[in-house]
Design an enzyme around this catalytic site. Structure first.
Site, PDB file in Angstrom:
ATOM      1  N   ASP A  92      37.369  11.187  -1.139  1.00 16.79           N
ATOM      2  CA  ASP A  92      36.505  11.454  -0.002  1.00 16.79           C
ATOM      3  C   ASP A  92      37.199  12.485   0.890  1.00 16.79           C
ATOM      4  O   ASP A  92      38.396  12.748   0.733  1.00 16.79           O
ATOM      5  CB  ASP A  92      36.259  10.143   0.749  1.00 16.79           C
ATOM      6  CG  ASP A  92      35.371  10.326   1.960  1.00 16.79           C
ATOM      7  OD1 ASP A  92      34.408  11.091   1.874  1.00 16.79           O
ATOM      8  OD2 ASP A  92      35.657   9.701   2.995  1.00 16.79           O
ATOM      9  N   LYS A  93      36.460  13.060   1.817  1.00 17.67           N
ATOM     10  CA  LYS A  93      37.061  14.051   2.715  1.00 17.67           C
ATOM     11  C   LYS A  93      37.374  13.455   4.086  1.00 17.67           C
ATOM     12  O   LYS A  93      38.533  13.307   4.463  1.00 17.67           O
ATOM     13  CB  LYS A  93      36.122  15.256   2.897  1.00 17.67           C
ATOM     14  CG  LYS A  93      36.646  16.301   3.877  1.00 17.67           C
ATOM     15  CD  LYS A  93      35.637  17.384   4.152  1.00 17.67           C
ATOM     16  CE  LYS A  93      34.489  16.860   5.014  1.00 17.67           C
ATOM     17  NZ  LYS A  93      34.894  16.548   6.398  1.00 17.67           N
TER      18      LYS A  93
ATOM     19  N   GLU B 210      31.041  20.721  17.592  1.00 15.71           N
ATOM     20  CA  GLU B 210      30.579  21.116  18.915  1.00 15.71           C
ATOM     21  C   GLU B 210      31.312  20.337  20.000  1.00 15.71           C
ATOM     22  O   GLU B 210      31.599  20.880  21.073  1.00 15.71           O
ATOM     23  CB  GLU B 210      29.071  20.897  19.015  1.00 15.71           C
ATOM     24  CG  GLU B 210      28.298  21.756  18.026  1.00 15.71           C
ATOM     25  CD  GLU B 210      26.871  21.986  18.477  1.00 15.71           C
ATOM     26  OE1 GLU B 210      26.244  21.016  18.930  1.00 15.71           O
ATOM     27  OE2 GLU B 210      26.410  23.136  18.388  1.00 15.71           O
TER      28      GLU B 210
ATOM     29  N   ARG C 289      37.322  26.569  10.456  1.00 15.90           N
ATOM     30  CA  ARG C 289      35.880  26.729  10.358  1.00 15.90           C
ATOM     31  C   ARG C 289      35.441  27.718  11.429  1.00 15.90           C
ATOM     32  O   ARG C 289      35.594  27.454  12.627  1.00 15.90           O
ATOM     33  CB  ARG C 289      35.207  25.371  10.546  1.00 15.90           C
ATOM     34  CG  ARG C 289      35.651  24.381   9.508  1.00 15.90           C
ATOM     35  CD  ARG C 289      35.535  22.949   9.943  1.00 15.90           C
ATOM     36  NE  ARG C 289      34.148  22.523  10.065  1.00 15.90           N
ATOM     37  CZ  ARG C 289      33.796  21.246  10.128  1.00 15.90           C
ATOM     38  NH1 ARG C 289      34.717  20.308  10.082  1.00 15.90           N
ATOM     39  NH2 ARG C 289      32.533  20.910  10.241  1.00 15.90           N
TER      40      ARG C 289
ATOM     41  N   THR D 114      32.033  14.481  -0.835  1.00 16.08           N
ATOM     42  CA  THR D 114      31.826  14.250   0.591  1.00 16.08           C
ATOM     43  C   THR D 114      30.353  14.310   0.920  1.00 16.08           C
ATOM     44  O   THR D 114      29.563  14.957   0.221  1.00 16.08           O
ATOM     45  CB  THR D 114      32.598  15.300   1.424  1.00 16.08           C
ATOM     46  OG1 THR D 114      32.300  15.124   2.801  1.00 16.08           O
ATOM     47  CG2 THR D 114      32.203  16.706   1.011  1.00 16.08           C
TER      48      THR D 114
ATOM     49  N   ASP E  79      29.464  15.656   3.682  1.00 15.44           N
ATOM     50  CA  ASP E  79      29.405  16.715   4.677  1.00 15.44           C
ATOM     51  C   ASP E  79      28.771  17.988   4.125  1.00 15.44           C
ATOM     52  O   ASP E  79      28.490  18.103   2.938  1.00 15.44           O
ATOM     53  CB  ASP E  79      30.816  17.023   5.191  1.00 15.44           C
ATOM     54  CG  ASP E  79      30.857  17.075   6.709  1.00 15.44           C
ATOM     55  OD1 ASP E  79      29.851  17.490   7.300  1.00 15.44           O
ATOM     56  OD2 ASP E  79      31.883  16.692   7.293  1.00 15.44           O
TER      57      ASP E  79
ATOM     58  N   ARG F 213      27.314  16.836   0.297  1.00 11.24           N
ATOM     59  CA  ARG F 213      26.056  16.122   0.526  1.00 11.24           C
ATOM     60  C   ARG F 213      25.819  15.055  -0.529  1.00 11.24           C
ATOM     61  O   ARG F 213      24.711  14.835  -0.987  1.00 11.24           O
ATOM     62  CB  ARG F 213      24.892  17.103   0.550  1.00 11.24           C
ATOM     63  CG  ARG F 213      24.873  18.023   1.761  1.00 11.24           C
ATOM     64  CD  ARG F 213      24.752  17.231   3.024  1.00 11.24           C
ATOM     65  NE  ARG F 213      24.521  18.064   4.196  1.00 11.24           N
ATOM     66  CZ  ARG F 213      24.557  17.601   5.435  1.00 11.24           C
ATOM     67  NH1 ARG F 213      24.836  16.335   5.652  1.00 11.24           N
ATOM     68  NH2 ARG F 213      24.324  18.385   6.460  1.00 11.24           N
TER      69      ARG F 213
ATOM     70  N   ASP G 131      32.158   4.787   0.426  1.00 12.13           N
ATOM     71  CA  ASP G 131      33.026   5.048  -0.726  1.00 12.13           C
ATOM     72  C   ASP G 131      33.204   3.827  -1.620  1.00 12.13           C
ATOM     73  O   ASP G 131      33.848   3.920  -2.670  1.00 12.13           O
ATOM     74  CB  ASP G 131      34.408   5.514  -0.256  1.00 12.13           C
ATOM     75  CG  ASP G 131      34.344   6.767   0.593  1.00 12.13           C
ATOM     76  OD1 ASP G 131      33.608   7.684   0.209  1.00 12.13           O
ATOM     77  OD2 ASP G 131      35.001   6.819   1.644  1.00 12.13           O
TER      78      ASP G 131
END
Length: 1103
Positions: free
Chosen positions: A434-435, A547, A653, A734, A736, A816, A846
């Protein structure tokens, strides 16, 4: 902490839109994209409609009910439950709300455990041998000799299984016993256990409380009906998700009024998709009119999510095994290590050897009389070829390895929850991780800002604060306008005009503080910052941790997001107050009207906002997004691509920030065109995007680039490098976004600096998947990044081709991924490659992956202990994985392989002696060693020395971690193979034959003397063989050999039925025993010495 309104801010452009029955509906009963779930808004409609919107939606939906595509077409596949029924019996037909991870119950424990044990040929063979001893014609020796070891092995196994299952049941009881409040018709609240919750109940859920079942959200403490939930235990995403209460129930005076409603709730049949829900709420009024509202996933809270803001009342629609969380969680299974499978395979070969020898004995005897009885007696007589002590020794070894892992101070806090598979740690070839929370700390931090001519980091943030303060001081001194509403009237300079550095820095910070979807909440306690000059008094709620990190940075430099409502945003300029100024003077405030918000999606890769400053009355369009799209929107520059590349290589990022000043006339023309586009019946979303592109997204002033880092856990890079050098292929799975996962993969060095990253995303059709695979086939050394939808399409149509290609790549990143997809990928790799797969994660999402893998590792982290409790091994940091595999995995596998072969050798050699003895004495099925000699040989005489091999190690700890390439050799399974097995078989034949033949040749008259010398030579030979196999001596090894020898010598005097003391004390016994032992063992010492000189193993060259 005092929470300010935590509602979504849709802007004035969304208020009162009544076109919901067409494309872009506010609450359409359609599958939502994952991206719409992870952002607060949709590109074409607000994620949460206003009360007026919902009223219009209800009316329009009701009028068109007969032909609406939103209604379920087949209600029979779903479930309809009444609101406030007179009879609650309908609740009993649905699953109970219980969590059950245990494998057994009172009735199934014994049958299932015995079935699991006797699935192995090894145990089944000894069961048949033990049962045969109840037949008088087949009995050989003492009954206890054959029945006792089998019963002991079964009791040990059943005890371990009961203990593990009892622990699982205890954890389930804790979850099922959590207390919740159920609303009652009398207006009160009833405290009940989670297991007592039923479909149709009204449940009150408090802030930070786990949602116990799948519910439809009816009311929240926020007037708007909004709330945020954390879904990290369900989908692995750490960003908060916005959920919206149904408008008619939200507008009720209080929760007690829910019991005055009459109607039904329809929910589609239970399924695994956590991003999809189709339902309707029908409410019948006092005039018998019926209002029907569509329900979507935005109106639900799934079980195992956590309410992050306020309190909420939910109507239970799914419970227990029907919940999304339960359907995405696999059931615990009994894992069998590959070494156990290999031993089981070898035991079948040994049985064939036993059968061949027995047939040979009967055939050489001429198949006389009842030869089949003789055959069975020989089978039983040679049964020690398959030693039952092998299972005892291996199981004890597993427990010893598990204890060593738990006591290792270098990986303190590690727990072994499945002590049956520690050897699997030495055979791993694929690691699926997993991340969020596993590779990363789940802590976002803005690391760098680049503005073309200047760059700022956390270390130089005080310079940014000085620039902001200087701009404020210059602005107030150069303007004659008075301070308004605690703020100031500022004179902004045009986008292309030449500006000084303080102005440019302030514009960047201001834009970052405005362009987001963050809601502040004030923390009254606060805490001092590192330099002691600023105090953090704000906490933030948002759908994206990126954010939050940016807004926290603006707060750090003195521009604080103080308040946010649906239509306004307020900034507090703490930076305007100098460090040595009077702390009692209040900081100024800047107030902005929110005119439009354009949310981030994976398709647009950007978000924008239109604001109007109340101080200057100027209107600005601010936008931030990925460099690939923003480069076409901002003004020409010569530094953007280079700096974005530099940040990406550092694993940051990147977001490009641009701004455009709008004249009043420009804004009014845009607003009119945008409103017309929103009313379009066909192609509404495209029309809205075109208007934004035409009027706003061109010629933006480039303000700067931000670099945000999701901080990696300690030593993640070094660990991944070690695993890569050890030949372990790492896949990152992940939930994400593609961009986020790619940045983390680069930052963690999962992707080498010179390695190509190949992205496959947004595939919808089989031909697209085919083309993508053909391209991927030409890139054998790339890192593949693929999203969940593309992965599903590829697996549906080209499963074998995809796995064949992806399994050869050095690294794969799947984005995703749903929990079920993660488990499917594990099983896919297992079936396609036949290699051992390890899965590691830290969240509830997980668990399925961890349970499906050959080895499941759970991290105890911020997301709780659910993954840790479901795993085979629990550790505290990802970096512990390297030591767990390279050191403990190596030792466990090498030691068990050596132990298994030596125990097999111990049984083979005594059986070969029995074969020679029977052949010398006219093929009679008579036991050479009986009673206590046979029992003592496998227990007190040789057990401790043989078991001491679990202390042996071929290389030191430092060598194993310094040269991870040594681990790659383990995965080939050479330590226990057919080659090593037949080598030990030949050794056993030589030694057994030599011992028996020489004993018979030297002693020709007294049978007891033959037994004495043969058995003594056998014991001494085994002790010498143990010493021969030891590579690294431990003091307990020496003590076990010397102690066993002393026990044997002492037993000679207490077992007169087997030994003649006068003969034992004679010189003839001593020298002849020495000769027999030397002939059987010395040649092997010579061979081993020569091999170490001329053909040493790889690890020996490093030691």
């Amino acid at each position: 902490m005092r929470n300010r309104p935590t509602v979504p801010w849709t802007g004035r452009d969304f208020a009162g839109d009544d076109g919901h029955e067409n494309e872009g509906e506010a609450i359409p009963m359609q599958r939502l994209s994952r991206d719409s779930m992870s952002s607060t808004f949709s590109t074409d409609t607000p994620l949460m409609a206003t009360v007026a919107d919902l009223d219009h939606t209800a009316a329009d939906f009701d009028r068109n009910e007969q032909h609406s595509s939103f209604l379920p077409q087949n209600s029979s596949v779903g479930r309809t439950s009444p609101l406030n029924p007179l009879d609650n019996s309908f609740k009993q037909k649905y699953a109970a709300n219980v969590v059950s991870n245990n494998k057994y119950n009172v009735l199934t424990f014994l049958p299932l455990v015995l079935f699991e044990q006797f699935r192995f040929f090894f145990n089944l063979y000894f069961l048949l041998v033990a049962l045969s001893q109840f037949v008088p014609q087949l009995r050989i020796g003492y009954l206890l000799t054959y029945v006792g070891p089998l019963v002991f092995v079964l009791l040990v196994t059943m005890t371990k299984e009961w203990h593990d299952d009892h622990a699982r049941r205890r954890r389930d009881n804790e979850a099922n016993g959590q207390k919740y409040q159920r609303l009652t018709a009398e207006g009160g609240r009833q405290v009940i256990a989670s297991s007592k919750i039923r479909v149709g109940d009204f449940i009150l859920i408090e802030k930070n409380q786990r949602v116990p079942a799948d519910v439809v959200l009816l009311r929240t403490t926020e007037s708007s009906g909004a709330c945020f939930v954390r879904t990290d235990q369900l989908d692995g995403e750490t960003d908060w998700k916005l959920r919206v209460a149904v408008a008619p129930t939200q507008k009720l005076a209080d929760s007690a009024a829910l019991f005055d409603l009459h109607g039904t709730v329809y929910a589609d049949a239970p399924h695994k998709d956590i991003y999809s829900f189709v339902g309707t709420l029908r409410i019948t009024g006092s005039q018998e009119e019926t209002v029907t509202l569509p329900l979507s996933v935005e109106n639900t809270m799934w079980a195992n999510t956590t309410l992050a803001s306020g309190a909420a009342v939910g109507y239970v629609i799914y419970t227990g095994r029907d919940t999304r969380a339960a359907m995405n969680t696999g059931h615990a299974k009994t894992k069998v290590g590959i070494l156990d499978t290999e031993v089981n395979r070898l035991s079948k070969i040994l049985f064939v050897v036993t059968l061949v020898l027995s047939l040979a004995m009967v055939a050489l005897d001429g198949f006389k009389a009842v030869w089949y009885i003789t055959l069975f007696r020989f089978l039983i007589l040679f049964s020690s070829i398959i030693p039952i002590s092998l299972r005892v020794n291996l199981d004890m070894g597993k427990s010893f390895y598990s204890l060593g892992i738990e006591r290792d101070r270098e990986i303190a806090g590690s727990v072994v929850r499945n002590s049956m598979i520690p050897e699997e740690l030495g055979r791993i070839e694929y690691c699926l991780t997993d991340k969020t929370g596993t590779l990363t700390c789940n802590e976002m931090e803005l690391k760098r800002i680049h503005m073309g001519v200047m760059a700022y980091t956390l270390e130089t943030s005080d310079e940014v604060t000085r620039h902001v303060r200087h701009h404020y001081q210059m602005d107030t001194s150069n303007t004659a306008a008075p301070v308004v509403d605690g703020g100031l009237t500022r004179a902004h300079h045009g986008g292309k005009a030449r500006r000084d550095m303080p102005q440019r820095v302030f514009d960047m910070v201001e834009s970052l503080a405005l362009c987001h979807n963050v809601t502040p909440a004030e923390d009254e306690d606060g805490s001092a910052t590192d330099n002691g000059s600023l105090r953090r008094r704000m906490a933030y709620q948002a759908s994206s941790p990126d954010e939050v990190a940016i807004v926290q940075w603006t707060e750090h430099v003195g521009v604080v997001l103080s308040e946010r409502t649906l239509t306004t945003m307020t900034l507090r300029l703490d930076a305007s107050i100098a460090d040595d100024a009077d702390s009692g003077s209040p900081p100024p405030f800047l107030i902005y009207d929110i005119l439009h918000v354009f949310p981030f999606t994976s398709e647009s890769k950007r978000m924008g906002i239109v604001v109007r400053s109340r101080q200057s009355n100027e209107i600005y369009f601010i936008e931030k997004g990925a460099d690939v799209v923003m480069a076409q929107i901002v003004q020409y520059n010569d530094w953007l691509d280079e700096e974005c590349g530099n940040m990406a290589r550092d694993g940051l990022r990147t977001l490009v920030v641009g701004r455009k000043r709008l004249t009043r006339d420009t804004y009014e023309r845009f607003d009119a065109a945008y409103q017309r586009a929103k009313l379009s019946v066909v192609g509404r979303a495209a029309a809205m995007r075109d208007v934004v592109a035409d009027y706003l997204e061109n010629d933006l002033e480039l303000l700067g680039v931000t670099g945000v880092e999701d901080r990696l856990q300690d030593n993640v890079r070094a660990t991944l490098e070690l695993l890569g050098n050890a030949g372990v292929k790492v896949w990152m799975l992940t939930g994400d976004k593609v961009e986020t996962a790619t940045c983390v993969a680069v930052s963690a060095r999962l992707v080498r600096r010179d390695q190509l990253i190949h992205v496959i995303a947004n595939l919808r059709a089989p031909h697209e998947a085919s083309d993508a695979l053909e391209t991927l086939r030409t890139l054998p050394d790339c890192c593949l990044v693929i999203d969940g939808d593309s992965l599903q399409v590829t697996l549906d149509f080209y499963r074998d081709e995809f796995v064949a290609i992806a399994a050869q790549l050095p690294a794969v990143v799947c984005c995703r991924c749903s929990p079920t997809q993660k488990a499917d990928i594990v099983r896919l790799i297992q079936r396609a490659t036949r290699k051992r797969v390890l899965a590691i994660g830290d969240g509830g999402n997980d668990v399925s992956m961890i349970q499906a893998a050959d080895v499941g590792v759970g991290l105890v982290g911020k997301e709780g202990k659910q993954a840790s409790l479901a795993a085979d091994f629990s550790i505290l940091q990802f970096s512990f994985l390297a030591r767990l595999l390279l050191w403990h995995g190596r030792n466990s596998y090498k030691r068990s392989a050596k132990l298994a072969q030596f125990v097999i050798h111990r049984g083979l050699i005594i059986s070969i002696m029995q074969v020679v003895f029977s052949a010398l004495f006219y093929f009679a099925p008579i036991a050479l060693f009986q009673g206590m000699l046979l029992v003592g040989y496998t227990t007190v005489y040789t057990m401790a020395p043989v078991f001491s091999l679990v202390l042996d190690r071929d290389v030191s700890e430092d060598i194993a971690l310094l040269y991870p390439e040594l681990y790659a050799d383990l995965t080939k399974g050479r330590s226990l193979s057919y080659k090593t097995f037949f080598t030990w078989l030949l050794i056993s034949i030589y030694q057994g034959g030599a011992l028996m033949l020489i004993a018979a040749w030297l002693f020709d008259t007294e049978f007891i003397h033959v037994v004495s010398i043969a058995f003594t030579g056998l014991v001494l030979n085994e002790l010498l063989m143990v010493a021969l196999e030891i590579r690294t001596w431990h003091r307990w090894m020496a003590w076990s050999i010397l102690g066993s020898l002393a026990i044997y010598v002492a037993s000679i005097w207490v077992l007169p039925a087997y030994f003649d003391p006068s003969f034992i004390l004679s010189t003839a016994f001593v020298w002849k025993t020495v000769v027999i032992t030397a002939v059987s063992s010395v040649p092997l010492y010579i061979i081993k010495f020569l091999r170490r000189i001329y053909a040493p193993p790889a690890y020996a060259k490093l030691a």
